[in-house]
Design an enzyme around this catalytic site. Sequence first.
Site, short mmCIF file in Angstrom:
data_model
loop_
_atom_site.label_atom_id
_atom_site.label_comp_id
_atom_site.label_asym_id
_atom_site.label_seq_id
_atom_site.Cartn_x
_atom_site.Cartn_y
_atom_site.Cartn_z
N GLU A 290 -35.92 -44.04 9.00
CA GLU A 290 -36.67 -43.38 7.92
C GLU A 290 -37.55 -42.26 8.46
O GLU A 290 -38.77 -42.35 8.43
CB GLU A 290 -37.60 -44.38 7.24
CG GLU A 290 -36.92 -45.47 6.48
CD GLU A 290 -37.88 -46.55 6.02
OE1 GLU A 290 -37.51 -47.33 5.16
OE2 GLU A 290 -39.02 -46.63 6.56
N GLY A 292 -39.71 -38.93 8.60
CA GLY A 292 -40.38 -38.02 7.67
C GLY A 292 -40.88 -36.80 8.43
O GLY A 292 -40.37 -35.69 8.29
N ARG A 330 -55.15 -33.47 8.36
CA ARG A 330 -54.92 -34.16 9.63
C ARG A 330 -55.96 -33.88 10.71
O ARG A 330 -56.38 -34.81 11.41
CB ARG A 330 -53.50 -33.89 10.14
CG ARG A 330 -52.43 -34.48 9.20
CD ARG A 330 -51.03 -34.38 9.76
NE ARG A 330 -50.84 -35.22 10.91
CZ ARG A 330 -50.82 -34.79 12.16
NH1 ARG A 330 -50.97 -33.51 12.44
NH2 ARG A 330 -50.66 -35.64 13.15
N TYR A 334 -57.51 -37.30 11.84
CA TYR A 334 -57.07 -37.86 13.12
C TYR A 334 -57.48 -37.03 14.33
O TYR A 334 -57.06 -37.34 15.44
CB TYR A 334 -55.53 -37.93 13.20
CG TYR A 334 -54.79 -38.46 12.01
CD1 TYR A 334 -55.02 -39.75 11.53
CD2 TYR A 334 -53.79 -37.70 11.41
CE1 TYR A 334 -54.29 -40.24 10.46
CE2 TYR A 334 -53.05 -38.19 10.34
CZ TYR A 334 -53.32 -39.45 9.87
OH TYR A 334 -52.60 -39.95 8.83
N CYS A 362 -67.20 -27.76 2.73
CA CYS A 362 -68.58 -28.08 3.12
C CYS A 362 -68.61 -29.25 4.09
O CYS A 362 -69.22 -30.30 3.80
CB CYS A 362 -69.39 -28.40 1.87
SG CYS A 362 -69.29 -27.08 0.68
N TYR A 392 -47.00 -34.06 5.97
CA TYR A 392 -48.36 -34.58 5.77
C TYR A 392 -49.38 -33.46 5.60
O TYR A 392 -50.55 -33.64 5.94
CB TYR A 392 -48.74 -35.55 6.91
CG TYR A 392 -47.72 -36.67 7.06
CD1 TYR A 392 -47.59 -37.65 6.07
CD2 TYR A 392 -46.86 -36.73 8.15
CE1 TYR A 392 -46.63 -38.65 6.19
CE2 TYR A 392 -45.90 -37.73 8.27
CZ TYR A 392 -45.79 -38.69 7.28
OH TYR A 392 -44.84 -39.68 7.38
C1 PLP Z 1 -42.54 -47.42 6.10
C2 PLP Z 1 -42.51 -46.04 6.67
N1 PLP Z 1 -41.31 -45.49 6.94
C3 PLP Z 1 -41.23 -44.24 7.44
C4 PLP Z 1 -42.36 -43.48 7.68
C5 PLP Z 1 -42.21 -42.10 8.21
O1 PLP Z 1 -42.76 -41.94 9.44
P1 PLP Z 1 -42.65 -40.56 10.20
O2 PLP Z 1 -43.09 -39.51 9.26
O3 PLP Z 1 -43.55 -40.70 11.35
O4 PLP Z 1 -41.22 -40.39 10.61
C6 PLP Z 1 -43.62 -44.03 7.42
C7 PLP Z 1 -44.84 -43.26 7.70
O5 PLP Z 1 -45.94 -43.66 7.64
C8 PLP Z 1 -43.69 -45.35 6.89
O6 PLP Z 1 -44.87 -45.90 6.60
#
Ligand code: PLP
Length: 438
Positions: A290, A292, A330, A334, A362, A392
């Site tokens: 997965e 992102g 971010r 972070y 601000c 993000y």
């Molecule tokens: C359950 C789950 N899958 C996938 C991702 C995607 O992670 P990344 O953007 O680091 O690939 C996240 C990110 O927080 C997540 O919580």
Amino acid sequence: MKEDVFPRTAEFEGYRLTALGGVRLEDLTARFGTPLYVLDRAELIGRMRTYRQAFGPDVGVAYAAKALCVVGVLQLAAAEGLHLDVASGGELHTAARARFPMERVLLHGNNKSVEELEYAARLGVGRVVVDSFSELDRLAEIAKRTDHTFNVLLRITPGVLPDTHGFIATGQDDVKFGFTLSAGIAHEAVARVLAFDRLCLRGAHCHIGSQITATHSFAAAAELMLSFFSDLRSAYGIHLAEFNLGGGLGIAYLQSDVMLAIEEYADALLGAVRSGAARHGLAVPRLFVEPGRSIAGPAGVTLHTVGTIKRVRGARTYVNVDGGMSDNLRPALYGSRYTVCAAGPGYTNALMIPFTVAGKHCETGDLVAQDVLLPDDLAEGDLLVTAVTGAYGYSMASNYNRLPRPAVVLVGDGHTDLLVRRETLDDVVSHDLPLVRS
Ligand SMILES: Cc1ncc(COP(=O)(O)O)c(C=O)c1O
């Protein structure tokens, strides 16, 4: 080279980024203003394809919508044959608007509401990743009431703490997500799912964190999970068909960041899953990932206009731009660091000196990037570009200080598509209701 953190179509004149996707930046800012999120179509699609090729046809690559969830991006992900990870009713609704094939959608979330689960049932979402015992009960009740069968994965926290920021490490025991493996809670969750008729247990999921830069934590998680699969076979005689190893591949935000290539990451994961399955005498489950950040992040940049400049003698020089933590949370959240450079038309032979680029909010912590080298003749009205803001950035944007959120555009082959229009001041107050009784 600054070019390393910008999309492949980036064109530079000296130190200035002048065009992206064949579109001149001054044309973009003239049409859409600043701040502006610009996504490079070739980079975005290229990354989706690299993922699919690196993992091969048997692995499901689910784009994690949380990184950047807008209809146009989800349309591209659907066309590229990706699956989709959504983490709320809002992300699911965006997927529905994008006509994303629902059988390829996974619904996540550590506190899914009854309404969200019912919406998933109505849309026919392919898989629900169950996070807690209360959710299991909610899901079973909805399944019974609506006569709907849910395909279910259990979110497991395998007890692996990767080397990343504490806010984005998610696979350790002491965390709000999922069923803990070490305490035997994951085993209990399996027994509970098996007792419900309309919940079909397809597999298990783990996501150990985000912005991870080495493969060993993924391999450790894979081993723990496959050992769990093996225990389930002994305890219940079941073989889980699917194993979702989550996302988390780190990306370079600075030229000095050394990162894994998608291909290296894929080889490591495939190797760990195949060898782990062999060690435990299991058939290799269907793997899902997965990603992102590593799909959307490097495909996006943000353009800002320089406003006021403040020189603090003996300290630093601040360049204040027309956005900041409302378009990129971010750095404040972070302490993340970014590459910023001069952008737009013109060429400068000026000396490069350090500046701290700050936002207009601000908060002292509202910094875009600290101590970045920019031309010493930088002036009000100049354009700056921040690299690697595709993930993000917009998805965590806010209206803090009642700033309208910027537009998002997609550029490629000299064309521009507006994906999200800029908010107006009226949009910002559009949900406020005046007091009738004063
Ligand atoms: C359950 C789950 N899958 C996938 C991702 C995607 O992670 P990344 O953007 O680091 O690939 C996240 C990110 O927080 C997540 O919580």
